[in-house]
Design an enzyme around this catalytic site. Structure first.
Site, short mmCIF file in Angstrom:
data_model
loop_
_atom_site.label_atom_id
_atom_site.label_comp_id
_atom_site.label_asym_id
_atom_site.label_seq_id
_atom_site.Cartn_x
_atom_site.Cartn_y
_atom_site.Cartn_z
N ALA A 169 0.81 -1.22 0.00
CA ALA A 169 0.00 0.00 0.00
C ALA A 169 0.84 1.27 0.00
O ALA A 169 0.34 2.34 -0.35
CB ALA A 169 -0.94 0.01 1.21
N ASP A 170 2.11 1.17 0.39
CA ASP A 170 2.96 2.36 0.45
C ASP A 170 4.36 2.02 -0.04
O ASP A 170 5.34 2.13 0.70
CB ASP A 170 3.00 2.91 1.88
CG ASP A 170 3.66 4.29 1.95
OD1 ASP A 170 3.77 4.95 0.90
OD2 ASP A 170 4.05 4.70 3.05
N LEU A 171 4.46 1.62 -1.31
CA LEU A 171 5.75 1.27 -1.87
C LEU A 171 6.52 2.56 -2.17
O LEU A 171 6.22 3.26 -3.13
CB LEU A 171 5.58 0.45 -3.15
CG LEU A 171 6.87 -0.09 -3.76
CD1 LEU A 171 7.56 -1.06 -2.80
CD2 LEU A 171 6.60 -0.78 -5.10
N ASN A 172 7.47 2.87 -1.31
CA ASN A 172 8.28 4.07 -1.52
C ASN A 172 9.73 3.76 -1.18
O ASN A 172 10.05 2.68 -0.67
CB ASN A 172 7.75 5.25 -0.70
CG ASN A 172 7.87 5.03 0.80
OD1 ASN A 172 8.96 4.88 1.34
ND2 ASN A 172 6.72 4.99 1.49
N ASN A 175 10.71 2.47 2.22
CA ASN A 175 10.20 1.15 2.61
C ASN A 175 10.90 0.03 1.86
O ASN A 175 10.41 -1.10 1.80
CB ASN A 175 8.69 1.08 2.40
CG ASN A 175 7.93 1.80 3.50
OD1 ASN A 175 8.45 1.96 4.61
ND2 ASN A 175 6.73 2.23 3.21
#
Length: 242
Positions: A169-172, A175
């Site tokens: 949900a928060d592939l950055n 991460n």
């Protein structure tokens, strides 16, 4: 996954966890009293690194509390509506991590999750094992570039997760960890195992690209450019040609 019911709620721990934990093990104050805090990571909130007191094989764990963001943060900083244990953010994230870890994916070893209920609401924490010698990509690229082979490998790694149906949900860039030549994905809060589809996979990649550009705007010395991104895409498409 094993579940223990406490006076306040539930503790879930994975088969790979050698010890049962108690509610106080999820409180940073308890680790402070033991002089067992060995580091911290500050973002919007603080994540704590703690050292276990197992003299035979001490481990470094990452302790994270679940905090709200966005508009909901103004109503409550950390309270979530309880709709069942398996639907809590902590247990859901622990379950995804346990599945991926058992299947050999590059994720931190999951340890346990804590869910404390009060009325219709709950608060939660999660503990995972620290990936030794790791840096997130922003921290790494601030000081050192990655080779073309590493960008290619990163693309391959992400593609393998996508082929498994792992929606992050928060592939950055923060991460993704790099440790001893291997890439790890972390922070699977609100993540899902779903049917692989090009639409959400492409959206995941675009989210990652936006994060690199955002970090580059804040730090001009970040070792990232369009050529690096194209190399990542080559690695990705070699595994998952969407």
């Amino acid at each position: 996954m094993q579940i223990k019911t406490t006076q306040l709620g539930h503790i879930a721990w994975c088969e790979t966890t050698a010890q049962q934990l108690e509610p106080h093990d999820f409180a940073v104050e308890a680790w402070q009293q033991r002089n067992a805090i060995v580091g911290q990571s500050k973002g919007r909130y603080t994540t704590w690194f703690v050292k276990t007191d197992n003299s035979d094989s001490p481990q470094t764990w990452v302790l994270r509390h679940y905090w709200r963001g966005g508009m909901m943060e103004k109503l409550s900083r950390d309270a979530y509506l309880y709709t069942g244990l398996q639907h809590t953010r902590a247990v859901a994230e622990l379950a995804i991590l346990e599945t991926l870890y058992q299947e050999g994916f590059a994720v931190p070893r999951p340890i346990a999750a804590n869910v404390e209920r009060f009325g219709l609401w709950y608060r939660a924490d999660i503990i995972i094992e620290h990936v030794a010698g790791s840096n997130d990509l922003v921290a790494h690229l601030r000081h050192k570039p990655m080779t073309e082979a590493q960008w290619y490998l990163l693309g391959e790694t992400i593609a393998k997760f996508h082929l498994r149906g792992v929606y992050h949900a928060d592939l950055n860039a923060k991460n993704i960890l790099l440790a001893q030549g291997k890439f790890y994905l972390i922070d699977f809060d609100r993540g899902e195992l779903r049917q692989p589809q090009a639409s959400w996979q492409q959206a995941n990649l675009q989210r990652l690209l936006r994060s690199f550009k955002k970090e580059l705007a804040k730090l001009a010395t970040l070792q990232f450019n369009q050529q690096h991104w194209q190399q990542l895409l080559k690695g990705y498409q070699s595994v998952n040609p969407i």
